[in-house]
Design a protein around this motif. Structure first.
Motif, PDB file in Angstrom:
ATOM      1  N   GLU A 191       0.826  -1.206   0.000  1.00 53.18           N
ATOM      2  CA  GLU A 191       0.000   0.000   0.000  1.00 53.18           C
ATOM      3  C   GLU A 191       0.866   1.264   0.000  1.00 53.18           C
ATOM      4  OE1 GLU A 191      -4.359   0.950   1.893  1.00 53.18           O
ATOM      5  OE2 GLU A 191      -2.841  -0.003   3.167  1.00 53.18           O
ATOM      6  N   GLN A 192       2.021   1.183   0.666  1.00 53.20           N
ATOM      7  CA  GLN A 192       2.940   2.320   0.731  1.00 53.20           C
ATOM      8  C   GLN A 192       3.823   2.430  -0.512  1.00 53.20           C
ATOM      9  OE1 GLN A 192       5.089   1.470   4.356  1.00 53.20           O
ATOM     10  NE2 GLN A 192       3.230   1.553   5.598  1.00 53.20           N
ATOM     11  N   ARG A 193       3.717   1.469  -1.407  1.00 58.34           N
ATOM     12  CA  ARG A 193       4.540   1.410  -2.618  1.00 58.34           C
ATOM     13  C   ARG A 193       6.032   1.394  -2.267  1.00 58.34           C
ATOM     14  NH1 ARG A 193       1.093  -0.741  -6.039  1.00 58.34           N
ATOM     15  NH2 ARG A 193      -0.806   0.487  -6.272  1.00 58.34           N
ATOM     16  N   ASP A 194       6.351   0.694  -1.187  1.00 59.65           N
ATOM     17  CA  ASP A 194       7.740   0.576  -0.732  1.00 59.65           C
ATOM     18  C   ASP A 194       8.298  -0.752  -1.250  1.00 59.65           C
ATOM     19  OD1 ASP A 194      10.171   0.500   0.525  1.00 59.65           O
ATOM     20  OD2 ASP A 194       9.382   0.785   2.557  1.00 59.65           O
ATOM     21  N   GLN A 195       8.697  -0.768  -2.499  1.00 56.77           N
ATOM     22  CA  GLN A 195       9.151  -2.003  -3.126  1.00 56.77           C
ATOM     23  C   GLN A 195      10.401  -2.559  -2.467  1.00 56.77           C
ATOM     24  OE1 GLN A 195       7.367  -3.541  -5.423  1.00 56.77           O
ATOM     25  NE2 GLN A 195       8.772  -5.233  -5.843  1.00 56.77           N
ATOM     26  N   LYS A 196      11.359  -1.714  -2.187  1.00 56.88           N
ATOM     27  CA  LYS A 196      12.604  -2.176  -1.567  1.00 56.88           C
ATOM     28  C   LYS A 196      12.327  -2.709  -0.170  1.00 56.88           C
ATOM     29  CE  LYS A 196      17.016  -2.886  -1.536  1.00 56.88           C
ATOM     30  NZ  LYS A 196      17.606  -3.941  -2.410  1.00 56.88           N
ATOM     31  N   GLY A 197      11.490  -1.979   0.579  1.00 53.83           N
ATOM     32  CA  GLY A 197      11.136  -2.447   1.915  1.00 53.83           C
ATOM     33  C   GLY A 197      10.430  -3.790   1.870  1.00 53.83           C
ATOM     34  N   LEU A 198       9.556  -3.974   0.877  1.00 59.83           N
ATOM     35  CA  LEU A 198       8.842  -5.241   0.724  1.00 59.83           C
ATOM     36  C   LEU A 198       9.803  -6.372   0.434  1.00 59.83           C
ATOM     37  CD1 LEU A 198       6.229  -6.908   0.410  1.00 59.83           C
ATOM     38  CD2 LEU A 198       6.199  -6.201  -2.001  1.00 59.83           C
ATOM     39  N   GLU A 199      10.725  -6.168  -0.491  1.00 59.66           N
ATOM     40  CA  GLU A 199      11.681  -7.211  -0.845  1.00 59.66           C
ATOM     41  C   GLU A 199      12.540  -7.597   0.364  1.00 59.66           C
ATOM     42  OE1 GLU A 199      13.764  -5.668  -4.190  1.00 59.66           O
ATOM     43  OE2 GLU A 199      12.019  -5.780  -5.530  1.00 59.66           O
ATOM     44  N   ASN A 200      12.955  -6.592   1.139  1.00 64.52           N
ATOM     45  CA  ASN A 200      13.756  -6.875   2.342  1.00 64.52           C
ATOM     46  C   ASN A 200      12.940  -7.645   3.372  1.00 64.52           C
ATOM     47  OD1 ASN A 200      16.004  -5.568   1.296  1.00 64.52           O
ATOM     48  ND2 ASN A 200      15.530  -3.622   2.287  1.00 64.52           N
ATOM     49  N   TYR A 201      11.690  -7.260   3.521  1.00 68.91           N
ATOM     50  CA  TYR A 201      10.849  -7.935   4.508  1.00 68.91           C
ATOM     51  C   TYR A 201      10.560  -9.375   4.093  1.00 68.91           C
ATOM     52  CZ  TYR A 201       7.135  -8.989   7.772  1.00 68.91           C
ATOM     53  OH  TYR A 201       6.384  -9.581   8.757  1.00 68.91           O
ATOM     54  N   LEU A 202      10.305  -9.604   2.813  1.00 75.81           N
ATOM     55  CA  LEU A 202      10.055 -10.959   2.332  1.00 75.81           C
ATOM     56  C   LEU A 202      11.282 -11.846   2.539  1.00 75.81           C
ATOM     57  CD1 LEU A 202       8.107 -10.177  -0.975  1.00 75.81           C
ATOM     58  CD2 LEU A 202       7.163 -11.222   1.103  1.00 75.81           C
ATOM     59  N   ALA A 203      12.470 -11.285   2.352  1.00 74.96           N
ATOM     60  CA  ALA A 203      13.704 -12.050   2.569  1.00 74.96           C
ATOM     61  C   ALA A 203      13.867 -12.383   4.050  1.00 74.96           C
ATOM     62  CB  ALA A 203      14.905 -11.253   2.066  1.00 74.96           C
ATOM     63  N   GLU A 204      13.585 -11.412   4.908  1.00 77.75           N
ATOM     64  CA  GLU A 204      13.676 -11.640   6.360  1.00 77.75           C
ATOM     65  C   GLU A 204      12.660 -12.684   6.808  1.00 77.75           C
ATOM     66  OE1 GLU A 204      12.698  -9.170  10.477  1.00 77.75           O
ATOM     67  OE2 GLU A 204      13.073  -8.082   8.600  1.00 77.75           O
TER      68      GLU A 204
END
Length: 228
Positions: A191-204
């Motif tokens: 929703e925040q359009r934070d693609q980099k944050g999403l990718e990092n969170y999915l990896a974590e």
């Protein structure tokens, strides 16, 4: 005058395949259960040929084991083997979720929030929890452009469904309460359009799941040493 449309063709093999596949995945047919060709054919009102072809397709899916002398049975899957398949699925799923993120809109975000709410109501029931979590991730991946990737992930999920729909959460009780928390965080980042944050969170998140699976395999080995 427009020509009448041809009625859809009924495929006997498809009918047998879908019926047997559904019974395996919902637990009606248990791991190790014999699949008698003549019995299935009679029950479905078919000849043995389409049933035999359906069993071959289910064998390719990893759901049926074909033995010598043309006998067949529902495939057995050890917890260790289930994890090996799950690890591949989870890594592909993380990629698909990240790829889908830019294509989600307010409508799909609302639908995902609703599925998370439904999931929270079922956390005391392992099978319902597994189904709800799968429904959420299916919607989450639905906007990924690569249709083959989406279909392959679902196929891998089917191959481990005997575990992921029941034993998965029995052996990983610490993971259950985390599901709505993690899923909400994923939707927040989309929703925040934070693609980099999403990718990092999915990896974590993937790292955390891998550690939980490792603990689950050890518990399964202690509980059922002959089945691992």
């Amino acid at each position: 005058m427009l020509a009448a449309e041809n009625p859809p063709t009924f495929s006997k093999t498809d009918h047998a395949y879908e019926t047997l596949r559904r019974r395996i995945l919902d637990g009606t047919l248990k791991p190790g259960e014999r699949l008698r060709l003549s019995h299935i054919a009679g029950e479905l009102g078919l000849s043995e040929m389409p049933v035999r072809e359906a069993l071959r397709l289910l064998h390719k899916d990893g759901l049926v084991l074909l033995n010598l002398h043309r006998s067949a049975e529902v495939a057995r899957l050890s917890f260790q083997s289930a994890w090996e398949i799950e690890e591949v699925r989870l890594r592909l799923e993380a990629f698909a979720c990240a790829a889908a993120a830019p294509y989600h809109d307010a409508e799909t975000v609302k639908s995902m929030r609703w599925l998370i709410g439904e999931l929270q109501l079922d956390l005391e029931h392992p099978v319902a929890t597994a189904r709800g979590n799968r429904a959420f991730h299916t919607l989450l991946m639905s906007r990924a452009p690569n249709a083959f990737l989406r279909a392959h992930i679902q196929e891998l999920w089917d191959r481990t469904w005997q575990y992921s729909s029941a034993s998965f959460f029995d052996f990983m009780p610490d993971r259950t309460p985390m599901l709505p928390v993690e899923n909400n965080r994923i939707v927040d980042l989309i929703e925040q359009r934070d693609q980099k944050g999403l990718e990092n969170y999915l990896a974590e998140r993937l790292d955390n799941i891998c550690m939980a699976w490792s603990r689950a395999v050890r518990r399964a080995q202690q509980a059922q040493p002959a089945a691992i």
